[in-house]
Design an enzyme around this catalytic site. Structure first.
Site, PDB file in Angstrom:
ATOM      1  N   HIS A 100       0.927  -1.170  -0.036  1.00  0.00           N
ATOM      2  CA  HIS A 100       0.168   0.002   0.006  1.00  0.00           C
ATOM      3  C   HIS A 100       0.722   1.468  -0.098  1.00  0.00           C
ATOM      4  O   HIS A 100       0.649   2.098  -0.813  1.00  0.00           O
ATOM      5  CB  HIS A 100      -0.977  -0.013   1.245  1.00  0.00           C
ATOM      6  N   LYS A 123     -18.463  -6.029   8.630  1.00  0.00           N
ATOM      7  CA  LYS A 123     -17.192  -6.873   8.646  1.00  0.00           C
ATOM      8  C   LYS A 123     -16.306  -6.326   9.703  1.00  0.00           C
ATOM      9  O   LYS A 123     -15.969  -5.135   9.600  1.00  0.00           O
ATOM     10  CB  LYS A 123     -16.700  -7.020   7.348  1.00  0.00           C
ATOM     11  N   ARG A 181      -1.777  -5.726  -8.462  1.00  0.00           N
ATOM     12  CA  ARG A 181      -0.782  -7.098  -8.415  1.00  0.00           C
ATOM     13  C   ARG A 181      -0.882  -7.966  -9.499  1.00  0.00           C
ATOM     14  O   ARG A 181       0.353  -8.520  -9.724  1.00  0.00           O
ATOM     15  CB  ARG A 181      -1.121  -7.536  -6.779  1.00  0.00           C
ATOM     16  N   SER A 239      -2.842  -7.601   2.933  1.00  0.00           N
ATOM     17  CA  SER A 239      -3.036  -7.478   4.323  1.00  0.00           C
ATOM     18  C   SER A 239      -3.363  -8.878   4.818  1.00  0.00           C
ATOM     19  O   SER A 239      -3.060  -9.135   6.101  1.00  0.00           O
ATOM     20  CB  SER A 239      -4.109  -6.397   4.595  1.00  0.00           C
TER      21      SER A 239
END
Ligand code: COD
Length: 161
Positions: free
Chosen positions: A17, A41, A90, A127
């Site tokens: 990030h 969440k 990515r 993450s």
């Protein structure tokens, strides 16, 4: 004034990030890093903790601010008059979903998306992998900013790992 937003969950911020944020900050006059609030969440870190860790990670970037939002990203963009979303890419697996969101955001509010290809040295970072490694006592110090590493170690100690 050229403005853009880097949105994400950032639970927690990783060096991947930070790489995207740093590169995007060089392209715009103002860059907002916006933490998505997903009420359904529960993350590992609270939204406030994620923002605090992000702020520490971007202290050297004077044109970057950190904010949070709940709702549609395009509504955030409209309210803050931000015409561009910056996303890191990515792999092909990111691309399909990101392309769909970019097309939808353009259709909803004429907001454009700029994709920044990941730097090879951080392309494997996410993450969720960082959390998994830290959970089982692995060393993530090379994968995340120092403040995140410290916070993950604190948690692991507290939880007796
Ligand atoms: N290298 C490069 N880029 C990376 C890396 C890395 N190692 N790791 C992550 N990134 C990029 C991701 O590709 C993403 O662009 C960004 O960094 C944030 O990543 P995450 O994992 O923290 O965040 P996500 O992917 O969970 O965030 C998704 C959003 C919150 C942006 C998205 O769900 C959203 O816009 N939600 C708002 C609701 C909305 O508007 N929905 C309709 C969409 S059409």
């Amino acid at each position: 004034m050229r403005r853009a937003v880097c949105p994400g969950s950032f639970d927690p911020v990783t060096n991947g990030h930070v790489d995207v944020i740093t590169r995007a900050s060089g392209l715009y006059d103002e860059l907002v890093v916006a933490v998505l609030v997903n009420p359904g969440k529960a993350g590992l870190f609270t939204v406030e903790e994620r923002m605090e860790l992000l702020r520490e990670a971007v202290t050297d970037l004077p044109n970057v601010t950190v904010d949070s939002f709940e709702g549609l990203l395009v509504d955030y963009c409209r309210t803050h008059e931000i015409p561009v979303i910056v996303k890191g890419l990515r792999a092909v697996s990111d691309f399909e979903y990101e392309l769909q969101m970019a097309q939808m955001n353009r259709e909803l509010a004429a907001v454009e998306t700029l994709f920044v290809p990941t730097a090879p040295q951080v392309g494997h970072l996410s993450s969720s992998l960082v959390k998994q490694i830290a959970k089982f006592g692995g060393d993530v110090s090379r994968l995340v900013p120092k403040a995140v590493d410290d916070r993950l170690r604190e948690r692991a100690q507290r939880e007796g790992r």
